[in-house]
Design a protein around this motif. Structure first.
Motif, PDB file in Angstrom:
ATOM      1  N   GLN A 172      -1.389  73.586 -55.703  1.00  0.00           N
ATOM      2  CA  GLN A 172      -1.163  72.139 -55.703  1.00  0.00           C
ATOM      3  C   GLN A 172      -2.354  71.409 -56.305  1.00  0.00           C
ATOM      4  OE1 GLN A 172      -0.410  71.699 -51.512  1.00  0.00           O
ATOM      5  NE2 GLN A 172       1.821  71.842 -51.744  1.00  0.00           N
ATOM      6  N   GLN A 173      -3.568  71.854 -55.982  1.00  0.00           N
ATOM      7  CA  GLN A 173      -4.759  71.231 -56.568  1.00  0.00           C
ATOM      8  C   GLN A 173      -4.763  71.391 -58.087  1.00  0.00           C
ATOM      9  OE1 GLN A 173      -8.658  71.683 -54.541  1.00  0.00           O
ATOM     10  NE2 GLN A 173      -7.535  72.893 -53.032  1.00  0.00           N
ATOM     11  N   GLN A 174      -4.369  72.566 -58.577  1.00  0.00           N
ATOM     12  CA  GLN A 174      -4.357  72.770 -60.021  1.00  0.00           C
ATOM     13  C   GLN A 174      -3.293  71.906 -60.681  1.00  0.00           C
ATOM     14  OE1 GLN A 174      -6.303  73.263 -62.292  1.00  0.00           O
ATOM     15  NE2 GLN A 174      -6.526  75.480 -62.568  1.00  0.00           N
ATOM     16  N   ARG A 175      -2.174  71.698 -60.013  1.00  0.00           N
ATOM     17  CA  ARG A 175      -1.149  70.817 -60.572  1.00  0.00           C
ATOM     18  C   ARG A 175      -1.639  69.369 -60.613  1.00  0.00           C
ATOM     19  NH1 ARG A 175       4.284  71.672 -57.537  1.00  0.00           N
ATOM     20  NH2 ARG A 175       3.112  72.784 -55.930  1.00  0.00           N
ATOM     21  N   VAL A 176      -2.400  68.956 -59.616  1.00  0.00           N
ATOM     22  CA  VAL A 176      -3.013  67.623 -59.650  1.00  0.00           C
ATOM     23  C   VAL A 176      -3.999  67.535 -60.816  1.00  0.00           C
ATOM     24  CG1 VAL A 176      -4.532  65.995 -58.440  1.00  0.00           C
ATOM     25  CG2 VAL A 176      -2.715  67.169 -57.187  1.00  0.00           C
ATOM     26  N   PRO A 194      -6.248  78.877 -66.158  1.00  0.00           N
ATOM     27  CA  PRO A 194      -5.898  77.934 -65.087  1.00  0.00           C
ATOM     28  C   PRO A 194      -5.341  78.582 -63.827  1.00  0.00           C
ATOM     29  CG  PRO A 194      -4.214  77.927 -66.795  1.00  0.00           C
ATOM     30  CD  PRO A 194      -5.350  78.762 -67.322  1.00  0.00           C
ATOM     31  N   THR A 195      -4.969  79.859 -63.896  1.00  0.00           N
ATOM     32  CA  THR A 195      -4.402  80.509 -62.708  1.00  0.00           C
ATOM     33  C   THR A 195      -5.316  81.583 -62.128  1.00  0.00           C
ATOM     34  OG1 THR A 195      -3.219  82.144 -64.062  1.00  0.00           O
ATOM     35  CG2 THR A 195      -2.041  80.103 -63.522  1.00  0.00           C
ATOM     36  N   SER A 196      -6.482  81.794 -62.724  1.00  0.00           N
ATOM     37  CA  SER A 196      -7.316  82.940 -62.315  1.00  0.00           C
ATOM     38  C   SER A 196      -7.914  82.765 -60.923  1.00  0.00           C
ATOM     39  CB  SER A 196      -8.434  83.177 -63.334  1.00  0.00           C
ATOM     40  OG  SER A 196      -9.314  82.072 -63.363  1.00  0.00           O
ATOM     41  N   ALA A 197      -8.056  81.522 -60.461  1.00  0.00           N
ATOM     42  CA  ALA A 197      -8.636  81.288 -59.134  1.00  0.00           C
ATOM     43  C   ALA A 197      -7.569  81.165 -58.052  1.00  0.00           C
ATOM     44  CB  ALA A 197      -9.491  80.021 -59.157  1.00  0.00           C
ATOM     45  N   LEU A 198      -6.307  81.383 -58.416  1.00  0.00           N
ATOM     46  CA  LEU A 198      -5.210  81.176 -57.475  1.00  0.00           C
ATOM     47  C   LEU A 198      -4.753  82.486 -56.839  1.00  0.00           C
ATOM     48  CD1 LEU A 198      -2.967  78.739 -59.553  1.00  0.00           C
ATOM     49  CD2 LEU A 198      -4.693  78.145 -57.849  1.00  0.00           C
ATOM     50  N   ASP A 199      -4.280  82.384 -55.607  1.00  0.00           N
ATOM     51  CA  ASP A 199      -3.612  83.524 -54.991  1.00  0.00           C
ATOM     52  C   ASP A 199      -2.355  83.843 -55.798  1.00  0.00           C
ATOM     53  OD1 ASP A 199      -5.484  83.665 -52.974  1.00  0.00           O
ATOM     54  OD2 ASP A 199      -4.358  82.324 -51.647  1.00  0.00           O
ATOM     55  N   PRO A 200      -1.989  85.118 -55.883  1.00  0.00           N
ATOM     56  CA  PRO A 200      -0.853  85.514 -56.743  1.00  0.00           C
ATOM     57  C   PRO A 200       0.433  84.732 -56.491  1.00  0.00           C
ATOM     58  CG  PRO A 200      -2.031  87.461 -55.997  1.00  0.00           C
ATOM     59  CD  PRO A 200      -2.650  86.299 -55.272  1.00  0.00           C
ATOM     60  N   LEU A 202       0.802  81.729 -55.815  1.00  0.00           N
ATOM     61  CA  LEU A 202       0.720  80.336 -56.262  1.00  0.00           C
ATOM     62  C   LEU A 202       0.703  80.202 -57.781  1.00  0.00           C
ATOM     63  CD1 LEU A 202      -1.984  79.047 -53.739  1.00  0.00           C
ATOM     64  CD2 LEU A 202       0.504  78.929 -53.530  1.00  0.00           C
ATOM     65  N   VAL A 203       0.577  81.334 -58.475  1.00  0.00           N
ATOM     66  CA  VAL A 203       0.456  81.303 -59.939  1.00  0.00           C
ATOM     67  C   VAL A 203       1.706  80.712 -60.587  1.00  0.00           C
ATOM     68  CG1 VAL A 203       0.331  82.766 -62.003  1.00  0.00           C
ATOM     69  CG2 VAL A 203      -1.203  83.186 -60.071  1.00  0.00           C
ATOM     70  N   GLY A 204       2.876  81.098 -60.096  1.00  0.00           N
ATOM     71  CA  GLY A 204       4.129  80.689 -60.722  1.00  0.00           C
ATOM     72  C   GLY A 204       4.324  79.191 -60.778  1.00  0.00           C
ATOM     73  N   GLU A 205       3.897  78.469 -59.723  1.00  0.00           N
ATOM     74  CA  GLU A 205       4.123  77.023 -59.703  1.00  0.00           C
ATOM     75  C   GLU A 205       3.299  76.309 -60.776  1.00  0.00           C
ATOM     76  OE1 GLU A 205       1.448  75.186 -56.176  1.00  0.00           O
ATOM     77  OE2 GLU A 205       2.783  76.799 -55.510  1.00  0.00           O
ATOM     78  N   VAL A 206       2.120  76.844 -61.076  1.00  0.00           N
ATOM     79  CA  VAL A 206       1.286  76.248 -62.126  1.00  0.00           C
ATOM     80  C   VAL A 206       1.840  76.598 -63.504  1.00  0.00           C
ATOM     81  CG1 VAL A 206      -1.021  76.223 -63.166  1.00  0.00           C
ATOM     82  CG2 VAL A 206      -0.768  76.200 -60.675  1.00  0.00           C
ATOM     83  N   LEU A 207       2.223  77.858 -63.689  1.00  0.00           N
ATOM     84  CA  LEU A 207       2.791  78.267 -64.975  1.00  0.00           C
ATOM     85  C   LEU A 207       4.079  77.505 -65.272  1.00  0.00           C
ATOM     86  CD1 LEU A 207       2.241  82.145 -64.970  1.00  0.00           C
ATOM     87  CD2 LEU A 207       0.868  80.380 -66.098  1.00  0.00           C
ATOM     88  N   SER A 208       4.856  77.176 -64.239  1.00  0.00           N
ATOM     89  CA  SER A 208       6.089  76.409 -64.424  1.00  0.00           C
ATOM     90  C   SER A 208       5.799  75.030 -64.995  1.00  0.00           C
ATOM     91  CB  SER A 208       6.835  76.293 -63.095  1.00  0.00           C
ATOM     92  OG  SER A 208       7.999  75.509 -63.234  1.00  0.00           O
ATOM     93  N   VAL A 209       4.756  74.378 -64.480  1.00  0.00           N
ATOM     94  CA  VAL A 209       4.361  73.066 -65.008  1.00  0.00           C
ATOM     95  C   VAL A 209       3.920  73.197 -66.464  1.00  0.00           C
ATOM     96  CG1 VAL A 209       2.654  71.206 -64.819  1.00  0.00           C
ATOM     97  CG2 VAL A 209       3.736  72.125 -62.756  1.00  0.00           C
ATOM     98  N   MET A 210       3.190  74.260 -66.774  1.00  0.00           N
ATOM     99  CA  MET A 210       2.732  74.468 -68.147  1.00  0.00           C
ATOM    100  C   MET A 210       3.904  74.751 -69.083  1.00  0.00           C
ATOM    101  SD  MET A 210      -0.669  76.707 -67.220  1.00  0.00           S
ATOM    102  CE  MET A 210      -1.034  77.134 -68.929  1.00  0.00           C
ATOM    103  N   GLN A 211       4.887  75.485 -68.605  1.00  0.00           N
ATOM    104  CA  GLN A 211       6.087  75.728 -69.416  1.00  0.00           C
ATOM    105  C   GLN A 211       6.819  74.420 -69.713  1.00  0.00           C
ATOM    106  OE1 GLN A 211       7.763  78.689 -66.736  1.00  0.00           O
ATOM    107  NE2 GLN A 211       7.677  80.233 -68.349  1.00  0.00           N
ATOM    108  N   ASP A 212       6.881  73.547 -68.712  1.00  0.00           N
ATOM    109  CA  ASP A 212       7.512  72.242 -68.909  1.00  0.00           C
ATOM    110  C   ASP A 212       6.771  71.429 -69.958  1.00  0.00           C
ATOM    111  OD1 ASP A 212       9.307  69.933 -68.050  1.00  0.00           O
ATOM    112  OD2 ASP A 212       7.335  69.100 -67.588  1.00  0.00           O
ATOM    113  N   LEU A 213       5.448  71.486 -69.918  1.00  0.00           N
ATOM    114  CA  LEU A 213       4.636  70.789 -70.926  1.00  0.00           C
ATOM    115  C   LEU A 213       4.932  71.324 -72.316  1.00  0.00           C
ATOM    116  CD1 LEU A 213       0.983  70.344 -69.598  1.00  0.00           C
ATOM    117  CD2 LEU A 213       2.620  68.568 -70.224  1.00  0.00           C
ATOM    118  N   ALA A 214       5.007  72.642 -72.428  1.00  0.00           N
ATOM    119  CA  ALA A 214       5.289  73.270 -73.721  1.00  0.00           C
ATOM    120  C   ALA A 214       6.646  72.821 -74.253  1.00  0.00           C
ATOM    121  CB  ALA A 214       5.238  74.788 -73.596  1.00  0.00           C
TER     122      ALA A 214
END
Length: 271
Positions: A172-176, A194-200, A202-214
């Motif tokens: 959630q912090q990375q999405r903010v 952007p996902t290297s500091a996240l627990d496994p 939680l990675v998907g929720e950040v990658l999903s936002v990045m996919q939406d951006l793409a």
């Protein structure tokens, strides 16, 4: 060592967002000098997603920091959106370092998301997103708040607007942090692992936002070890090692049919 040049400015096509030419970066001096980037060339078209892969210490993060002027290059040139980053050319063709305020203005057109979130702990999620538009761009608090509400909804956190960073998960912090970068309406987004500091989980929720951006057409350069993301989202994959680009091309080519031994060894290890 190549001298600083502005050659990229003449070679950058109208469709190119980023043109990196012969970029060197050396840290330190004399016997203690460390040559991190060794003549890197890179082109990123508008609306393109470029993923940079490579082992630790290969120069990936340094390249991102040189693109947005967080690090001053030692040689070569970087052009973003048609502007030579960090320098101006006089009538004689000599390059001069720009004033830090001008460099900061150039940098404001580029969003960057780091491994660590760097949120202000005393501000809510919404306040973190509002801060730069108010302080840097001079937006009214009302306008900044309206935009921040839109962005926090875009990253799927509309129910966390009044939460402080300590009350949010790492994902959630990375999405903010992504929403905060988008609040400056950047032309280019840089993601440094952007996902290297996240627990496994939680990675998907950040990658999903990045996919939406793409999908929205944002120009992105992403340093990551997420091979699945590179395969699904990238238009172009770059493999770096020891300060140089070893291999680059479409993801299907680089990931499934690498030509260079170093690329093959790296992929065999991470896969």
């Amino acid at each position: 060592m190549s001298a600083l040049t502005d050659g990229a400015a003449t070679r950058a096509g109208a469709t190119e967002m980023v043109t990196v030419r012969a970029v060197h970066k050396v840290f330190g001096h004399g016997q203690d000098a460390v040559h991190v980037l060794k003549g890197v060339d890179l082109d990123v078209a508008r609306g393109e997603v470029t993923v940079i892969l490579g082992p630790s210490g290969s120069g990936k993060s340094t390249l991102l920091r040189c693109i947005n002027e967080l690090e001053e290059i030692t040689g070569g040139s970087v052009v973003v959106g048609g502007d030579l980053m960090g320098y101006r050319k006089d009538d004689k063709g000599t390059l001069h370092r720009l004033h830090p305020k001008v460099v900061a203005k150039q940098r404001s057109r580029i969003g960057m998301v780091f491994q660590r979130f760097h949120l202000f702990p005393h501000m809510t999620a919404l306040e973190n997103i509002m801060e730069a538009p108010v302080q840097v761009r001079g937006l009214s608090k009302a306008a900044a708040r309206k935009r921040a509400v839109e962005l926090i909804d875009r990253v799927g956190l509309s129910d966390r607007t009044d939460h402080y960073p300590a009350q949010l998960s790492g994902g959630q912090q990375q999405r903010v942090a992504i929403a905060r970068a988008l609040a400056m309406d950047p032309e280019l987004m840089l993601f440094d692992e952007p996902t290297s500091a996240l627990d496994p989980e939680l990675v998907g929720e950040v990658l999903s936002v990045m996919q939406d951006l793409a999908r929205s057409g944002m120009t992105m350069i992403v340093v990551t070890h997420e091979i699945g993301f590179a395969r699904e989202v990238a238009d172009h994959v770059v493999f770096m090692d020891d300060g140089v680009i070893v291999e680059s091309g479409p993801p299907g080519k680089v990931l499934d049919d690498p030509q260079e031994r170093r690329t093959k060894d790296f992929l065999a290890h991470v896969l």
